[in-house]
Design an enzyme around this catalytic site. Sequence first.
Site, mmCIF file in Angstrom:
data_model
loop_
_atom_site.group_PDB
_atom_site.id
_atom_site.type_symbol
_atom_site.label_atom_id
_atom_site.label_comp_id
_atom_site.label_asym_id
_atom_site.label_seq_id
_atom_site.Cartn_x
_atom_site.Cartn_y
_atom_site.Cartn_z
ATOM 1 N N LYS A 83 0.846 -1.205 0.000
ATOM 2 C CA LYS A 83 0.000 0.000 0.000
ATOM 3 C C LYS A 83 0.878 1.250 0.000
ATOM 4 C CE LYS A 83 -3.850 -2.477 2.044
ATOM 5 N NZ LYS A 83 -4.726 -2.789 3.177
ATOM 6 N N GLN A 113 -4.833 -1.574 9.307
ATOM 7 C CA GLN A 113 -4.739 -2.892 8.679
ATOM 8 C C GLN A 113 -5.386 -3.939 9.585
ATOM 9 O OE1 GLN A 113 -3.690 -3.404 5.581
ATOM 10 N NE2 GLN A 113 -4.008 -5.604 5.687
ATOM 11 N N ASP A 127 -10.961 2.752 3.337
ATOM 12 C CA ASP A 127 -11.276 1.324 3.211
ATOM 13 C C ASP A 127 -12.764 1.091 2.926
ATOM 14 O OD1 ASP A 127 -9.225 -0.620 3.377
ATOM 15 O OD2 ASP A 127 -8.916 -0.185 5.509
HETATM 16 N N1 GUN Z 1 -6.957 -6.870 5.768
HETATM 17 C C1 GUN Z 1 -7.234 -7.626 4.680
HETATM 18 N N2 GUN Z 1 -7.768 -6.867 3.699
HETATM 19 C C2 GUN Z 1 -7.814 -5.602 4.174
HETATM 20 C C3 GUN Z 1 -8.252 -4.373 3.618
HETATM 21 O O1 GUN Z 1 -8.732 -4.270 2.490
HETATM 22 N N3 GUN Z 1 -8.126 -3.283 4.433
HETATM 23 C C4 GUN Z 1 -7.630 -3.357 5.693
HETATM 24 N N4 GUN Z 1 -7.570 -2.246 6.408
HETATM 25 N N5 GUN Z 1 -7.222 -4.492 6.240
HETATM 26 C C5 GUN Z 1 -7.315 -5.604 5.477
#
Ligand code: GUN
Length: 277
Positions: free
Chosen positions: A52, A96, A119
Amino acid sequence: MARIIDGKAISQKIKDELKEEVARKKSEGKNACLAVIQVGNDPASTVYVGNKKKACAYIGIDSKSYELPEETTQDELLNLIDKLNDDPKITGILVQLPVPEHIDEDTIIRRISPLKDVDGFHPMSVGALCIGEKGFVSCTPAGIIKLLKYSDIDIEGKECVVIGRSNIVGKPMSLLLLRENGTVTICHSRTRNLKDVCKRADILVVAIGKPGMINDEYIKEGAVVIDVGIHRKADGKLCGDVDFESVEPKCSAITPVPGGVGPMTIAMLMYNVVSAM
Ligand code: GUN
C-alpha cells in the site's frame, strides 16, 4: 478456452491514470496523505501494508506509517485515530486488519472519520452504498466491478451469484452488482443446493475462503468466474477458492490467482485516496 482476466495489467492501468490525476490535482494545490496503521507484526499484514505504501509512492502521494507494538491498548489506538481525524494534512486513514484480539475491530472501524474512511468499512460508508449515495466503497468489491467493466462484461440484467456474505466483500459486492442492475443472489454456508444456485450464474463471484472448493460442477457453461480467495498451498504456491484447472475450460472468462482480484484491491484503495483529495 476462457479469457483470463488480467488484474495485474488492469490495476497498473488504473494506477497510471491515478498518477496523472494526482499530478493534475497537485498543480491545483491539492494534496493527499494516507495514514497506514499496523498493530503487531502479522507477516501477511506487513506485506500488504508495504504494498500500500509502495502504491502511494508510485502514484505520487504521501503516506505515513504507524507501526505499533502488539501490546498497544485499544485506547492508545483510538487516541491515534482521533489525532489523525483532526489532522487536516491526513486525508485517508487505514487500520490494517486483523487487529490483535484484545482490540475490538468494530470499535476501531467506527472511530475513523467517514470522510477519511478510504477502506469503506465505516457503517456510514456501507449505508451510503446501500442507499445509492456517494461514499467510499470497499476496495475489493469495487475492484471486481472495475475488472468486469475493463473486460467489457455487461452486468445489467445478468444472473449474478455471490458466494460469501462478509462485510468487506460479499455484502458490498452484492450491493454493487445490484447498483449495476444485476439480478443478485447471495449464498453462504447455510445455502441449500449451492451447486444448483451457482449453476444459474452468468457472473459468479467466489469469496468462500476454502481453497479450490468451487469446481466445474458449480459452473454454467460460458459463465464469468471471479475468484476472491487467496491461499498458500503446502508446496508454497498460491491458489484461490476456485479449482482453476476444472473451471477454466467451462467458463468464458476467469480471474487467475495470483494476478486477478488481488492487485485490484490496492488500485481501488488508491482510487479512494485520490477521490478524497
Ligand atoms: N486486511 C485484509 N484486507 C484488508 C483491507 O482491504 N483493508 C484493511 N484495512 N485491512 C485488510
